[in-house]
Scaffold this motif. Structure first.
Motif, PDB file in Angstrom:
ATOM      1  N   GLU A  25       0.765  -1.085  -0.068  1.00  0.00           N
ATOM      2  CA  GLU A  25      -0.064   0.025   0.038  1.00  0.00           C
ATOM      3  C   GLU A  25       0.682   1.334   0.068  1.00  0.00           C
ATOM      4  OE1 GLU A  25      -3.744  -1.117   2.404  1.00  0.00           O
ATOM      5  OE2 GLU A  25      -1.970  -1.727   3.649  1.00  0.00           O
ATOM      6  N   LEU A  26       2.147   1.280   0.587  1.00  0.00           N
ATOM      7  CA  LEU A  26       2.828   2.226   0.513  1.00  0.00           C
ATOM      8  C   LEU A  26       3.879   2.441  -0.636  1.00  0.00           C
ATOM      9  CD1 LEU A  26       4.690   2.392   4.033  1.00  0.00           C
ATOM     10  CD2 LEU A  26       3.158   3.865   2.858  1.00  0.00           C
ATOM     11  N   LEU A  27       3.738   1.307  -1.509  1.00  0.00           N
ATOM     12  CA  LEU A  27       4.791   1.137  -2.608  1.00  0.00           C
ATOM     13  C   LEU A  27       4.263   2.302  -3.769  1.00  0.00           C
ATOM     14  CD1 LEU A  27       7.051  -0.120  -4.311  1.00  0.00           C
ATOM     15  CD2 LEU A  27       5.215  -1.984  -5.254  1.00  0.00           C
ATOM     16  N   PRO A  28       3.250   2.540  -3.903  1.00  0.00           N
ATOM     17  CA  PRO A  28       2.877   4.121  -5.045  1.00  0.00           C
ATOM     18  C   PRO A  28       3.383   5.340  -4.410  1.00  0.00           C
ATOM     19  CG  PRO A  28       0.733   2.491  -4.760  1.00  0.00           C
ATOM     20  CD  PRO A  28       1.992   2.073  -3.707  1.00  0.00           C
ATOM     21  N   HIS A  29       3.483   5.412  -3.270  1.00  0.00           N
ATOM     22  CA  HIS A  29       3.886   6.596  -2.657  1.00  0.00           C
ATOM     23  C   HIS A  29       5.693   6.594  -2.666  1.00  0.00           C
ATOM     24  CE1 HIS A  29      -0.113   7.577  -1.279  1.00  0.00           C
ATOM     25  NE2 HIS A  29       0.007   6.369  -0.690  1.00  0.00           N
ATOM     26  N   PHE A  30       6.237   5.415  -2.510  1.00  0.00           N
ATOM     27  CA  PHE A  30       7.679   5.201  -2.642  1.00  0.00           C
ATOM     28  C   PHE A  30       7.882   5.291  -3.906  1.00  0.00           C
ATOM     29  CE2 PHE A  30      11.214   2.779  -3.769  1.00  0.00           C
ATOM     30  CZ  PHE A  30      12.176   3.224  -3.086  1.00  0.00           C
ATOM     31  N   ALA A  31       7.209   4.953  -4.946  1.00  0.00           N
ATOM     32  CA  ALA A  31       7.605   5.184  -6.443  1.00  0.00           C
ATOM     33  C   ALA A  31       7.606   6.671  -6.850  1.00  0.00           C
ATOM     34  CB  ALA A  31       6.511   4.349  -7.474  1.00  0.00           C
ATOM     35  N   ARG A  32       6.928   7.631  -6.048  1.00  0.00           N
ATOM     36  CA  ARG A  32       6.706   9.126  -6.399  1.00  0.00           C
ATOM     37  C   ARG A  32       7.733   9.918  -5.557  1.00  0.00           C
ATOM     38  NH1 ARG A  32       3.620  12.177  -3.124  1.00  0.00           N
ATOM     39  NH2 ARG A  32       1.787  10.801  -2.018  1.00  0.00           N
ATOM     40  N   GLY A  33       8.413   9.028  -4.780  1.00  0.00           N
ATOM     41  CA  GLY A  33       9.488   9.740  -3.899  1.00  0.00           C
ATOM     42  C   GLY A  33       8.997  10.353  -2.481  1.00  0.00           C
ATOM     43  N   ALA A  34       7.805  10.074  -2.132  1.00  0.00           N
ATOM     44  CA  ALA A  34       7.264  10.752  -1.041  1.00  0.00           C
ATOM     45  C   ALA A  34       7.290   9.931   0.269  1.00  0.00           C
ATOM     46  CB  ALA A  34       5.831  10.885  -1.417  1.00  0.00           C
ATOM     47  N   VAL A  35       7.985   8.689   0.444  1.00  0.00           N
ATOM     48  CA  VAL A  35       8.105   8.067   1.717  1.00  0.00           C
ATOM     49  C   VAL A  35       9.189   8.547   2.428  1.00  0.00           C
ATOM     50  CG1 VAL A  35       8.048   5.705   2.784  1.00  0.00           C
ATOM     51  CG2 VAL A  35       6.680   6.120   0.968  1.00  0.00           C
ATOM     52  N   VAL A  36       8.934   8.812   3.727  1.00  0.00           N
ATOM     53  CA  VAL A  36      10.063   9.302   4.795  1.00  0.00           C
ATOM     54  C   VAL A  36       9.973   8.050   5.736  1.00  0.00           C
ATOM     55  CG1 VAL A  36      10.881  10.839   6.333  1.00  0.00           C
ATOM     56  CG2 VAL A  36       9.789  11.592   4.512  1.00  0.00           C
ATOM     57  N   VAL A  85       4.238  -4.293   8.219  1.00  0.00           N
ATOM     58  CA  VAL A  85       3.318  -3.536   8.456  1.00  0.00           C
ATOM     59  C   VAL A  85       3.613  -2.245   8.982  1.00  0.00           C
ATOM     60  CG1 VAL A  85       1.130  -3.174   9.761  1.00  0.00           C
ATOM     61  CG2 VAL A  85       1.508  -5.448   8.943  1.00  0.00           C
ATOM     62  N   PHE A  86       3.411  -1.040   8.545  1.00  0.00           N
ATOM     63  CA  PHE A  86       3.735   0.238   8.993  1.00  0.00           C
ATOM     64  C   PHE A  86       2.727   1.158   9.857  1.00  0.00           C
ATOM     65  CE2 PHE A  86       6.094  -1.087   5.124  1.00  0.00           C
ATOM     66  CZ  PHE A  86       7.601  -0.678   5.471  1.00  0.00           C
ATOM     67  N   ARG A  87       3.194   1.963  10.372  1.00  0.00           N
ATOM     68  CA  ARG A  87       2.352   2.938  10.858  1.00  0.00           C
ATOM     69  C   ARG A  87       2.573   4.203  10.196  1.00  0.00           C
ATOM     70  NH1 ARG A  87       2.358   5.958  16.547  1.00  0.00           N
ATOM     71  NH2 ARG A  87       0.216   6.779  16.371  1.00  0.00           N
ATOM     72  N   ALA A  88       1.436   4.645   9.357  1.00  0.00           N
ATOM     73  CA  ALA A  88       1.833   5.809   8.481  1.00  0.00           C
ATOM     74  C   ALA A  88       0.896   6.884   8.594  1.00  0.00           C
ATOM     75  CB  ALA A  88       1.745   5.170   7.017  1.00  0.00           C
ATOM     76  N   ILE A  89       1.206   8.151   8.246  1.00  0.00           N
ATOM     77  CA  ILE A  89       0.661   9.237   8.548  1.00  0.00           C
ATOM     78  C   ILE A  89       0.973  10.136   7.280  1.00  0.00           C
ATOM     79  CG2 ILE A  89       2.176  10.512   9.878  1.00  0.00           C
ATOM     80  CD1 ILE A  89      -0.359  11.603  10.978  1.00  0.00           C
ATOM     81  N   VAL A  90       0.130  10.933   6.430  1.00  0.00           N
ATOM     82  CA  VAL A  90       0.296  11.872   5.386  1.00  0.00           C
ATOM     83  C   VAL A  90       0.496  13.093   5.884  1.00  0.00           C
ATOM     84  CG1 VAL A  90      -0.582  12.768   3.251  1.00  0.00           C
ATOM     85  CG2 VAL A  90      -0.783  10.296   3.579  1.00  0.00           C
ATOM     86  N   VAL A  91       1.501  13.805   5.824  1.00  0.00           N
ATOM     87  CA  VAL A  91       1.843  15.259   5.858  1.00  0.00           C
ATOM     88  C   VAL A  91       2.379  15.695   4.397  1.00  0.00           C
ATOM     89  CG1 VAL A  91       2.974  17.019   7.108  1.00  0.00           C
ATOM     90  CG2 VAL A  91       2.422  14.642   8.446  1.00  0.00           C
ATOM     91  N   ALA A  92       1.204  15.955   3.776  1.00  0.00           N
ATOM     92  CA  ALA A  92       1.440  16.308   2.291  1.00  0.00           C
ATOM     93  C   ALA A  92       2.820  17.303   2.107  1.00  0.00           C
ATOM     94  CB  ALA A  92       0.396  17.099   1.795  1.00  0.00           C
ATOM     95  N   PRO A  93       3.840  16.997   1.243  1.00  0.00           N
ATOM     96  CA  PRO A  93       3.383  15.905   0.195  1.00  0.00           C
ATOM     97  C   PRO A  93       4.338  14.717   0.604  1.00  0.00           C
ATOM     98  CG  PRO A  93       5.363  17.087  -0.095  1.00  0.00           C
ATOM     99  CD  PRO A  93       4.840  17.825   1.025  1.00  0.00           C
ATOM    100  N   TRP A  94       4.571  14.457   1.878  1.00  0.00           N
ATOM    101  CA  TRP A  94       5.245  13.305   2.605  1.00  0.00           C
ATOM    102  C   TRP A  94       4.360  12.082   3.119  1.00  0.00           C
ATOM    103  CZ3 TRP A  94       9.764  13.689   0.252  1.00  0.00           C
ATOM    104  CH2 TRP A  94      10.070  15.052   0.104  1.00  0.00           C
ATOM    105  N   VAL A  95       4.554  11.040   3.087  1.00  0.00           N
ATOM    106  CA  VAL A  95       4.061   9.930   3.865  1.00  0.00           C
ATOM    107  C   VAL A  95       4.986   9.528   4.823  1.00  0.00           C
ATOM    108  CG1 VAL A  95       2.873   7.705   3.726  1.00  0.00           C
ATOM    109  CG2 VAL A  95       2.654   9.132   1.750  1.00  0.00           C
ATOM    110  N   LEU A  96       4.923   9.549   6.087  1.00  0.00           N
ATOM    111  CA  LEU A  96       6.052   9.165   7.168  1.00  0.00           C
ATOM    112  C   LEU A  96       5.436   7.893   7.457  1.00  0.00           C
ATOM    113  CD1 LEU A  96       5.554  12.591   9.353  1.00  0.00           C
ATOM    114  CD2 LEU A  96       7.088  11.907   7.396  1.00  0.00           C
ATOM    115  N   ALA A  97       6.443   7.007   7.480  1.00  0.00           N
ATOM    116  CA  ALA A  97       6.105   5.487   7.571  1.00  0.00           C
ATOM    117  C   ALA A  97       7.174   4.863   8.785  1.00  0.00           C
ATOM    118  CB  ALA A  97       6.368   4.663   6.480  1.00  0.00           C
TER     119      ALA A  97
END
Length: 104
Positions: A25-36, A85-97
């Motif tokens: 579920e995080l993979l698309p966000h990783f692909a756009r360089g947004a996962v921290v 499994v990750f605990r994640a939160i969106v703080v646009a434009p980032w997804v903190l994981a």
């Protein structure tokens, strides 16, 4: 509204936006360089607040110490193998994981 109440409201709002996600579920966000990637030792909500508030001093200190970092290709390979499994939160434009556990 008191400043204490305002702070509690802001914090609880971020907490409500936290969710558990599988790597796929995080993979698309990783692909756009947004996962921290956030070290499990840190409180994810505190990190999210620092990002939201543009607190460059705290964010910079965590980055310099390696407690947070933009997810790397090496991280992605590791996560693809373990399927955590990750605990994640969106703080646009980032997804903190924050990695919680593996699914195996």
């Amino acid at each position: 509204m008191s400043s204490e109440t305002a702070t509690a409201t802001k914090t609880s709002g971020l907490g409500a936006e936290c969710d558990e996600l599988a790597w796929r579920e995080l993979l698309p966000h990783f692909a756009r360089g947004a996962v921290v990637r956030v070290d499990p030792e840190l409180d994810l909500i505190t990190v999210a607040e620092a990002f939201r508030d543009d607190d460059s001093a705290r964010v910079g200190a965590w980055m310099q110490g390696g407690a947070i970092a933009r997810a790397s290709d090496e991280d992605a390979r590791h996560w693809a193998r373990l399927e955590p499994v990750f605990r994640a939160i969106v703080v646009a434009p980032w997804v903190l994981a924050q990695e919680l556990a593996t699914t195996h």
